[in-house]
Motif scaffolding. Sequence first.
Motif, short mmCIF file in Angstrom:
data_model
loop_
_atom_site.label_atom_id
_atom_site.label_comp_id
_atom_site.label_asym_id
_atom_site.label_seq_id
_atom_site.Cartn_x
_atom_site.Cartn_y
_atom_site.Cartn_z
N ASP A 3 0.77 -1.25 0.00
CA ASP A 3 -0.03 -0.11 0.07
C ASP A 3 0.82 1.28 0.01
N ASN A 4 1.89 1.42 0.97
CA ASN A 4 2.61 2.59 1.10
C ASN A 4 4.18 2.32 0.99
N ALA A 7 6.09 7.52 -4.50
CA ALA A 7 4.65 6.81 -4.07
C ALA A 7 3.89 8.26 -3.40
N GLN A 8 4.61 8.84 -2.52
CA GLN A 8 3.96 9.99 -1.80
C GLN A 8 3.63 11.24 -2.99
N ARG A 68 3.34 10.94 -6.08
CA ARG A 68 2.22 10.61 -7.05
C ARG A 68 0.80 10.80 -6.40
N ARG A 69 0.80 10.36 -5.12
CA ARG A 69 -0.45 10.60 -4.44
C ARG A 69 -0.80 12.03 -4.22
N LYS A 88 -1.80 13.39 -7.65
CA LYS A 88 -3.24 12.79 -8.01
C LYS A 88 -4.24 13.52 -7.30
N GLU A 89 -4.06 14.10 -5.83
CA GLU A 89 -5.06 14.76 -5.24
C GLU A 89 -4.99 16.20 -5.82
#
Length: 755
Positions: free
Chosen positions: A633-634, A710-711, A713-714, A717-718
Amino acid sequence: MKQQFGAREWKKFYALRVRRAVTMATRGHPARPVSTRGKPRRGVYVDVRRLGPELYGRQITDPRDGKRKWIRGKTPGEVLTRIELIRKQIEDAKLGLISHEELVQRAQAAVEGLLTVQKAWESHVSALSPRWGPKAKGYWRRYLMPYFDGCAAAHLTEDRMRQWEDWMLTHRVRRRGEVRPLAAKTIKNVFDLLKAAFNRAIGNKRLAALPWGKWSPRGGGKGPEREACRSTTELLLLVRAAAARDARTRASRGFADLAYRVLVAALSGLRQGELAGLGWDDFDNLDGEIPVLGTRVILRVRHQAIDGWRLANPTWTRPLTPPKHRDGDDNADKPQELHPVAVWALRQQREQLRARGWYRPDGPVFPAAWGKRPGDWRSHGQAIDPEREIRAVVRAAGLPDPERWVTHSLRHTFATLELAAVLASTGDVRAVQERTRHRDRRTLEGYFHRLGRGVAPPGIGAVPLPAELAVVELPTSQPEAPEPATDPWGIVPRPPTDSWGIVPQLDEAAIQRAEDERKLEQREEERQAYLGRRPTDFAKWFVRWVAAGRPGERPREVSEAADRAYRRAYAAKLRGCGRPPSPVELAACKTAGRRARLGTLAAWAKWVKRHEQTVEERYARRQAAPAPLLNSDNAEPSTKGTRRLPSRAAEVEPRYGRLVILERVENRGGRAFYRAQCDCGRAPIEVAGGDLRAGKVVSCGCVKAEHGRAQLRRIAKERGARGRTPVDVRLQRAAQRALRADVVPLEGPASDRSP
C-alpha cells in the motif's frame, strides 16, 4: 703642432682600439692586430676570431708545455677574460705567490674551461671499450645527472658524496612487478666508474687529487654467494628436471631445448651472451671432417649477443660483438675442447632444428623459438631466463637455495667441476683458467665452490698419538666410528641416528624447500596483484557483476586492470629505450602493452570459466534467503519475517532486505562494517553489522526513494482531483527531497511520473 700623448692618453687610445676589435669580431670581421708605433703589440687583447656560431677564440702559448693552444668562449669577452686570467696567473707565479703545480692546474682550467663531473665522465667513457657505452650512459642518466649535473669536479667533497649516497639509498627500482631498493652493489659499481673517471683526470693533470679523499660507500662489495652444482649428480638432477620441462613444452608447443642449453652451458662454461651468439660455424670437427683431431670437437668463441644488437646495427645479420675475453682485439680465438656429453647434446639439437627446418651451417645453435623471428638469432643476450627457466628447474630438481641461482651459476658449475677433475689428476689450475677464459686467477677463484654440502669433513688423515700423552686409561669398549660415506660428493643424506648417540638434526633441505615455496607463492601473488590478475579480486568483481545483472561484456574493474597492465608494460619497456625513442622502439612498447592487456583479459576469462558455476550457485542461495516484506500500500519496509540475531553476534546473514553481503571490511569505532550490494544495481555500500541485524538498513536508499515517489504521485493525483495545492505542504516537500536524492531513473511509463 703634433699633440703629445701621455700615459693616460695612450691607455685610452688602446682601450678604444680593443673595443673596436671586439666589435668587429662580433660582427664577423677578422680583428686586426693592435700596433704600437708601427710594431704589432704582443699583448693579450689581439686577434680574437670568430670560429663559428656563438664560438670565438684565440691562440696563446700554453705555459705548461710551450705549445700554441686555442682559448675558446661563447663571446669575445669570455675569451679575453680567460686570457687575462692566464696572464695574471703567470705574473703571480713569477712573483712566487703560487707554486708551479698551482699554475699548471689553473692554466688548465682557463685553457680548457672548468672541469665538471660530466666532462670528466664523458672523457673517461670515450676511452673505454664500445660495449661500456650504453651501460655508462644509463649510469649517468639515472644515478649521476640528477645530482651532479653542472657541478664542478672540485666540489665533490666528502660531505657531498655522503649526501649522494643517502640519495641513492632512497632510490627505488621496479623489477619483475615489485619495487625494490637499489642494491648496494650497484652503488659501488657507479662509484668505482666515477672514481676511475677522476683518476683519469688526475693523470691528465686536470685534478690534483680526488676531491673526496679516502671516502667510499658504506655498502657495496659482493652480495650473497651464487649457487652452483657441487657434483655431477646434482648436474644430472638439474638436466633431468629441464628435460621433464621440455617434454611438457613439446606437448603444447612442439619445440623445446632447455635441457640442451643447460647441458652445453654447464659443460663448456659459456657466458649468457656467448651462448645466445653461438653459431654452428664456431665448431671444428663436429662431424669428424678433420681426421687429425679424431673424435675431438673444438670450440672457438668468436661472438656474443648483447641486448638490442639489431637496433644498434641494422646491417648485421647475426651478432658480431666480440666476446668479453677478447675486448675487441684481433688476436686468434682461444680454442677449447668440448666434453663428449656436450658434443652429444649439440648433435641432438642439430637434428631437432633440421626437423623444423631451422638449421643453417652459419645459423644459431640455440635460436629464438617464438616471436617474430622463430628459428633466427635471438635479438637479445639472454639465452636462459634466470627466473622462469633456471630457478624453476632448480626447484623441480630439489636443489637448495633456488633464489641464489642465476644463469651464470652454470658457469660456476663448469669451473667447480673442472677444478675438481684437474686437482684429482694433474693439479694444473692454469688449464682451468684457460678453459674458463679468465685473465686474472683471482677472478677465477670466485667461481670455485666446495664439493658437497653440509659441514665439511676433516681432510687430515690418521695422526699417531704418542703414549706419553695418555693420562687416563680409557675403556677398551669404544663406540665404533661411522663408516666413511660411499658417495664422494656428499650427496647421500646421513641416517637419522648414528652410533655416537647424537640427536638427529632437522631436515634442513626440507625446511629450505618449504621456505622457498612460500617465497615463490608470495612473489607470484605480488606479481598477479601488480598485473591486476589476483583471483581474490576476480571473485569480488564477479559477484558485483552478477548482482548488477551482468552489464557489458565484462566488469568495469577488469577493463581498468587491463588498461593498468598496458600502461605499466609500456612504461617498463620504454625505460630500456633510448632518448628519444625510435619508431621501432615505440612499436615494441605498444606490443608489450597489448600483450599485458591480453594477458589480464585471458586470466579473467580463465577464472570465470573455472568458477562461474560455483559463484552463481552461491549467489542464488543468497537470493533465496528470507527478505523483509514490503507493504504494497505505502511501499514502506516491514521487518516481518526477518530473522534478527542477538546484538552480540559477530556474523551476519548473507541477505538483509535488498542487500546482499559481499565481504567484511575494517572495523570503525569498535563496530564491524560490511560491504553490501543492493538489488537495484547501484555501487556497493558499507554498512554497520549492528544496523543490519536491527533492521535499520535494508537497502542502499532506494526503498526510501520509492516511498517518496509514491507519496509524490499521491499528492499529484490529489492536486489534479481538487485543482489546488494540498494542505500538507510539509509532506510534499519531504517527498520532493526524497525524489531529488534518487539518481535512478523513474520506473514505469512517463504518465506515472510526477510532474
